[in-house]
Design a protein around this motif. Sequence first.
Motif, PDB file in Angstrom:
ATOM      1  N   SER A  99      54.041  20.196  43.015  1.00 27.68           N
ATOM      2  CA  SER A  99      53.092  19.114  43.256  1.00 27.68           C
ATOM      3  C   SER A  99      51.698  19.548  42.829  1.00 27.68           C
ATOM      4  N   ILE A 113      51.419  14.223  40.788  1.00 26.29           N
ATOM      5  CA  ILE A 113      52.878  14.163  40.834  1.00 26.29           C
ATOM      6  C   ILE A 113      53.402  15.028  41.971  1.00 26.29           C
ATOM      7  N   LEU A 127      57.311  16.596  43.243  1.00 26.11           N
ATOM      8  CA  LEU A 127      58.705  16.751  42.853  1.00 26.11           C
ATOM      9  C   LEU A 127      59.350  17.823  43.717  1.00 26.11           C
ATOM     10  N   PHE A 182      60.802  16.479  33.134  1.00 24.12           N
ATOM     11  CA  PHE A 182      60.132  15.469  33.950  1.00 24.12           C
ATOM     12  C   PHE A 182      58.830  15.080  33.249  1.00 24.12           C
ATOM     13  N   ARG A 231      55.371  12.281  32.975  1.00 24.07           N
ATOM     14  CA  ARG A 231      54.467  11.333  33.625  1.00 24.07           C
ATOM     15  C   ARG A 231      53.473  10.866  32.569  1.00 24.07           C
ATOM     16  N   VAL A 238      62.744  10.989  33.848  1.00 24.41           N
ATOM     17  CA  VAL A 238      63.548  12.200  34.002  1.00 24.41           C
ATOM     18  C   VAL A 238      64.599  12.193  32.903  1.00 24.41           C
ATOM     19  N   CYS A 291      65.853  12.073  40.993  1.00 21.65           N
ATOM     20  CA  CYS A 291      64.878  11.004  40.744  1.00 21.65           C
ATOM     21  C   CYS A 291      64.283  10.478  42.045  1.00 21.65           C
ATOM     22  N   TYR A 325      61.101  12.407  43.026  1.00 23.67           N
ATOM     23  CA  TYR A 325      60.028  12.504  42.035  1.00 23.67           C
ATOM     24  C   TYR A 325      59.128  11.290  42.201  1.00 23.67           C
TER      25      TYR A 325
END
Length: 309
Positions: A161, A165, A167, A198, A200, A280, A297, A300
Motif C-alpha cells: 500500500s 493503492i 493490495l 497489477f 492503476r 489485474v 482482485c 485490490y
Amino acid sequence: MDPDGKNEYRQIGWNGFRISVPREWDAERIGEKYVLLGNDGVPALEAKWDVVKGGSNPEKALERLKKSIPPGKRRRSLQPCSVPARWADALHTFRHAGFQWQGERYSGRGVLACCPECGRTTVLQFFEANETSPPKRDPVDYPTVLSSFADHPVDGQRLWSVFDIRLLLPENCRLVRHSFAPGAFRIEFDADSLRMSFFRWGPASVILDETSLDAFVGNTMGLGADGVKFEFQGDDIRCEFKSIPPQSSFKRWLWKLRKKPSYQWGRAWRPSGSNRILAVKAQSCGRFDSSVPESICDHYSTLTTRSDS
C-alpha cells in the motif's frame, strides 16, 4: 477506507514492511527493500531492511550502518543514543538500538529494530528540519507510529500500500519489478509458475472519454495479437479477458513455444466513486486456475487521496 480506524493515520506496506503513519505522509522514493516517506518533498521517515547475518545484534548492525553512509557531516555526526522509554515499549518484541545524527538541512533520530524470529534488521529514522530548512511539521507521536511497525505477514498476507493503492497478497508472491509514473502504476510478482501484474491508471474520466475500457486495456497491455477474448461484466466499467488457445493440437504446441506466456487471464474495472482504473493480469506458460487471481482482485483497491485527478 481507513484500515487503522483512525482518520489521521494510514497504513503503508511494501515488501514485508508495514507501518501506520500520519495520513499526509506518502512515498517519496521506493526501492526493493527501502521506502522514504514524506510530505510534499519534505522527508519524514526513512526505512531500510534486510535479513543480515548476525542481525540479532543491533549494536553491531549500528556499526555497519555508520560504515555504509557516504562520507560527510551526517556520517561523522551519527552516534548511538538511548532509546526513549515509550519507543522501547512500542518495539518490545524487537531487539533495538538507538542513534541520532546531524545533517546540513535535517537532523534525525532513529532505531535499528532486529527481529529475533526472522533475522531481519530494519532501520527506521525520523527527520526533523533544521532552522534553515522548510518550516517544521506539527509534532508527530513517534511511539504510536513505531507501535504499528511489523515485519511479518499478517494472517499469511502481505500488505502492498503506497500512494493511493492497497493490495493484499499471499506471502509467497515475490516482487519482480515496479513502476510508478504519473497516471500509470505497475507492480509485478511471481508466485510459483504464475506471474501476476497489477495496474492503476488515471484519470479514468479522461481515458474513458476517449476510448472504451477494453480497447484501452488491450492497447496498453499489448494484447492485440495474443488471441485474447474480452467479456464485459454487466456494464461498461468492468471487463475480463482471457487467452483463447488454438483448437488444433499442433497449433497449441507451436503456441507454447512462444517466448511470451501462453495462458493469461485478467480483469479491469473502474471502482465505484473513483477516478481510477484498476487491472489485474495473470499469465503462465501452462494452464492455471483463474480463481486464484480472481480472489486477489477482491483485495485490490484504490484509496481516496488529497487529489483524485
